[in-house]
Design an enzyme around this catalytic site. Structure first.
Site, PDB file in Angstrom:
ATOM      1  N   ARG A 278       0.814  -1.228   0.000  1.00  0.00           N
ATOM      2  CA  ARG A 278       0.000   0.000   0.000  1.00  0.00           C
ATOM      3  C   ARG A 278       0.844   1.274   0.000  1.00  0.00           C
ATOM      4  O   ARG A 278       0.415   2.296   0.521  1.00  0.00           O
ATOM      5  CB  ARG A 278      -0.913   0.015   1.237  1.00  0.00           C
ATOM      6  CG  ARG A 278      -1.995  -1.040   1.239  1.00  0.00           C
ATOM      7  CD  ARG A 278      -2.990  -0.786   2.350  1.00  0.00           C
ATOM      8  NE  ARG A 278      -3.950  -1.866   2.442  1.00  0.00           N
ATOM      9  CZ  ARG A 278      -5.030  -1.967   1.675  1.00  0.00           C
ATOM     10  NH1 ARG A 278      -5.270  -1.065   0.760  1.00  0.00           N
ATOM     11  NH2 ARG A 278      -5.854  -2.993   1.826  1.00  0.00           N
TER      12      ARG A 278
ATOM     13  N   LYS B 191      -9.757  -2.435  -9.236  1.00  0.00           N
ATOM     14  CA  LYS B 191      -9.800  -3.608  -8.365  1.00  0.00           C
ATOM     15  C   LYS B 191     -10.229  -3.208  -6.967  1.00  0.00           C
ATOM     16  O   LYS B 191      -9.863  -2.127  -6.517  1.00  0.00           O
ATOM     17  CB  LYS B 191      -8.397  -4.214  -8.320  1.00  0.00           C
ATOM     18  CG  LYS B 191      -8.152  -5.179  -7.223  1.00  0.00           C
ATOM     19  CD  LYS B 191      -7.114  -4.782  -6.177  1.00  0.00           C
ATOM     20  CE  LYS B 191      -7.316  -3.533  -5.409  1.00  0.00           C
ATOM     21  NZ  LYS B 191      -6.501  -3.387  -4.188  1.00  0.00           N
TER      22      LYS B 191
HETATM   23  P1  FBP Z   1      -8.386  -2.305  -1.314  1.00  0.00           P
HETATM   24  O1  FBP Z   1      -9.354  -1.174  -1.288  1.00  0.00           O
HETATM   25  O2  FBP Z   1      -6.986  -1.884  -1.413  1.00  0.00           O
HETATM   26  O3  FBP Z   1      -8.751  -3.304  -2.376  1.00  0.00           O
HETATM   27  O4  FBP Z   1      -8.484  -3.117   0.066  1.00  0.00           O
HETATM   28  C1  FBP Z   1      -9.681  -3.546   0.554  1.00  0.00           C
HETATM   29  C2  FBP Z   1      -9.598  -4.241   1.890  1.00  0.00           C
HETATM   30  O5  FBP Z   1      -9.722  -5.631   1.738  1.00  0.00           O
HETATM   31  C3  FBP Z   1     -10.670  -3.690   2.847  1.00  0.00           C
HETATM   32  O6  FBP Z   1     -11.889  -4.341   2.666  1.00  0.00           O
HETATM   33  C4  FBP Z   1     -10.053  -3.907   4.202  1.00  0.00           C
HETATM   34  O7  FBP Z   1     -10.554  -3.016   5.156  1.00  0.00           O
HETATM   35  C5  FBP Z   1      -8.611  -3.641   3.924  1.00  0.00           C
HETATM   36  O8  FBP Z   1      -8.376  -3.999   2.577  1.00  0.00           O
HETATM   37  C6  FBP Z   1      -7.674  -4.397   4.823  1.00  0.00           C
HETATM   38  O9  FBP Z   1      -6.396  -3.932   4.592  1.00  0.00           O
HETATM   39  P2  FBP Z   1      -5.064  -4.701   4.939  1.00  0.00           P
HETATM   40  O10 FBP Z   1      -4.901  -5.769   3.902  1.00  0.00           O
HETATM   41  O11 FBP Z   1      -4.022  -3.660   4.810  1.00  0.00           O
HETATM   42  O12 FBP Z   1      -5.225  -5.257   6.306  1.00  0.00           O
END
Ligand code: FBP
Length: 586
Positions: A170, A231
């Site tokens: 991220r 995505k």
């Molecule tokens: P994206 O928006 O990057 O696709 O991520 C979505 C998600 O799965 C959310 O639903 C959740 O809150 C978050 O990622 C969890 O993040 P991490 O993988 O950093 O714990």
């Protein structure tokens, strides 16, 4: 040899053969994975008009987006080139484009179908161009960590879920020094184009990179093209008919729906538990709404309704307790309550408290870094407004601690780790005992989150992503930059589109400061999907009308089903998707 040694001899031989075949299946070659790699993926007519799979050109379409003046000032190159117009598919490309070096990366949370974006991209770029895979997301791009993707790789990843082929992260690429690093990496690896497969934050990254790399990256003064691919399992990257849904949403919601359907069957069998299930989806409640439409739970909360109708925490608790007491009167001491992951940020009072907290945490970052959690909380109680400080102090410790956790690079609170379902079920228990101590209430809490993001892709996600990859590749070969690949008309053969990403940006407060980001598409209370849910939920709460959709089906009558929310909101004529008119003849 006697009989015993004889049979042991045979057993050893069998074990050796079995052992060999088990070893062969150890790395991603279960019988299932082997079978799905061979499954056909339907391709849009636009890519097959020439008889074989070929790239297409694009032309300015009729829909023009209107970003604010501030955004237009920040993205002069991208906006001058796109004029904010969504690109529509043109003809099959006749000119042969060769020698392009295209790098692709995953960004943000994983989602099923990512591997097929890479497969579609590779196919459309063809052997005349080179596809490079960037390892570990945007961080890998900053380090120039890449490798050439070959046909053998594609055979291994086709139709498989997960992002494990390259990994993801991220990292936010925003600072001028980071943009300079990307420029250097592009020069060193002679990269002509970058494809960013990500959600709203990652596509915000893509918009910025497209603008900053628009020209003067290479010695001849040319730039590097940047293309995004939509995505996220959260389903909050949408733009009406032009971007009906992000990929990964279908797979995740079908997996959650199977598990919720199973719980509904269990609770109706054992007749004694209330299950509180928090479903992943950072902000928007699309996931919860979709799972509710597929399973008809006893109760499903929708965060957007809570915010828009100003429903307080105690009203939520009262309403759940009321339903439980009413059911108990009919002898129904069981049920399933769906709680969207992001609920806490939408409850009136909590929204402003969390904003205030984000603000103060950014402001007192240095002081906080040397403190333990208790000291951090004491500092925050004193810095927040009085009502916000009191609200934070009133929360259970595990919730308070999670609210103090570090935000990610994009300023997001890690809501996936906040156990709202536990907070709610405890509050409901307390409320029930105040209202009617004779009501039996036994609750169990669950979080369905990470287990669905990398599940085996549904047929929809496999097909959608392969065609999104082909669209992204075509946009590159057509010389475009700053666009997100998309497909519209998912029920009528699907049409490839290019959406100018900068035109989607808006101003939001992140980490206490205004930031230019893609606005998340939330559940609209006047959308057909929500209206349908609203018209049924009372009945679902009163009687047992639950439905168990079963495991994700890759064959059979429901294998071509789109998410119900998408079909309803886009007013498609059928629940099934169709990526090629040839499918009609199949
Ligand atoms: P994206 O928006 O990057 O696709 O991520 C979505 C998600 O799965 C959310 O639903 C959740 O809150 C978050 O990622 C969890 O993040 P991490 O993988 O950093 O714990």
């Amino acid at each position: 040899m006697n009989k015993l040694t004889d049979s042991l001899h045979v057993e050893n031989a069998v074990n050796a053969t079995l052992g060999d075949s088990l070893k062969r299946m150890e790395n991603g070659h279960s019988l299932f994975e082997t079978a799905i790699r061979a499954m056909d993926v339907p391709v849009c007519d636009a890519f097959t008009q020439s008889g074989s799979l070929a790239p297409i050109t694009f032309r300015a379409g009729t829909r023009v987006l209107e970003p604010s003046g501030e955004i237009a000032d920040s993205f002069p190159n991208s906006i001058a080139a796109s004029r904010n117009s969504i690109l529509a598919a043109g003809d099959t490309m006749t000119a042969q484009v060769s020698g392009k070096r295209v790098a692709v990366l995953f960004s943000g949370g994983p989602a099923a179908g990512g591997h097929n974006v890479v497969a579609g991209l590779k196919q459309i770029l063809g052997p005349e161009n080179t596809l490079l895979g960037i390892k570990a997301g945007p961080k890998g791009l900053l380090k120039g960590n890449m490798f050439e993707i070959t046909g053998v790789h594609i055979l291994q990843i086709r139709n498989t879920g997960g992002f494990h082929f390259m990994g993801t992260d991220r990292t936010k690429i925003e600072k001028p020094e980071d943009i300079d690093k990307v420029r250097t990496v592009c020069r060193e690896h002679a990269i002509d184009a970058i494809v960013i497969i990500g959600g709203d934050d990652s596509n915000t990254n893509a918009a910025l990179l497209a603008e900053k790399l628009f020209s003067d990256v290479k010695e001849d003064g040319s730039g590097v093209q940047v293309i995004g691919v939509p995505k996220t399992i959260d389903g909050d990257l949408q733009l009406g008919d032009e971007l009906p849904i992000s990929f990964g949403f279908d797979t995740a919601t079908k997996i959650y729906a199977e598990k919720v359907g199973n719980l509904l069957r269990d609770t109706g069998s054992s007749l004694k538990y209330w299950h509180f299930v928090r479903l992943m989806g950072r902000s928007a409640s699309h996931v919860t709404l979709e799972v509710a439409l597929q399973t008809h739970p006893t109760i499903a909360l929708i965060s957007e309704e809570v915010r828009e109708c100003d429903i307080t925490l105690s009203e939520i608790v009262d309403s759940i307790a009321g339903t439980i007491i009413e059911r108990a009167k009919k002898g129904l001491n069981y049920g399933v309550v769906l709680v969207p992951e992001g609920l806490i940020e939408f409850i009136p009072g909590f929204t402003t408290m969390i904003d205030d907290l984000n603000d103060k945490m950014a402001q007192f970052k240095d002081e906080l870094s040397g403190m333990n959690i208790r000291e951090q909380l004491l500092l925050m109680y004193s810095k927040l407004t009085q009502s916000h400080g009191e609200l934070l102090e009133s929360l259970p410790d595990p919730i308070k601690y999670k609210l103090m956790a570090d935000r990610d690079e994009h300023g997001n609170l890690p809501v996936s780790q906040i156990e709202t379902e536990t907070m709610l079920s405890s509050a409901v228990k307390a409320r029930i005992s105040e209202l009617d101590e004779n009501v039996k209430f036994e609750s169990l809490n669950h979080f369905f989150g990470y287990e669905a993001r990398c599940g085996a892709s549904t047929v929809f996600d496999s097909s959608y992503t392969y065609n999104l990859g082909a669209t992204a590749g075509s946009l590159i070969l057509d010389g475009r930059t700053g666009y997100m690949a998309s497909l519209s008309d998912l029920d009528k053969g699907a049409r490839p589109l290019g959406i100018p990403i900068a035109s989607l940006l808006d101003i939001e407060i992140r980490k206490g400061k205004p930031a230019q980001v893609i606005e998340k598409a939330l559940v609209k209370l006047d959308s057909p999907a929500f209206i349908y849910f609203e018209s049924r939920r009372k009945l679902w709460a009163e009687s047992d009308l639950s439905s168990s959709p079963g495991p994700v089906q890759l064959w059979g009558p429901t294998s071509r089903q789109l998410p119900k929310t998408v079909a309803l909101n886009r007013q498609y004529s059928s629940l099934d998707f169709r990526f090629s008119t040839a499918q009609e003849r199949e």
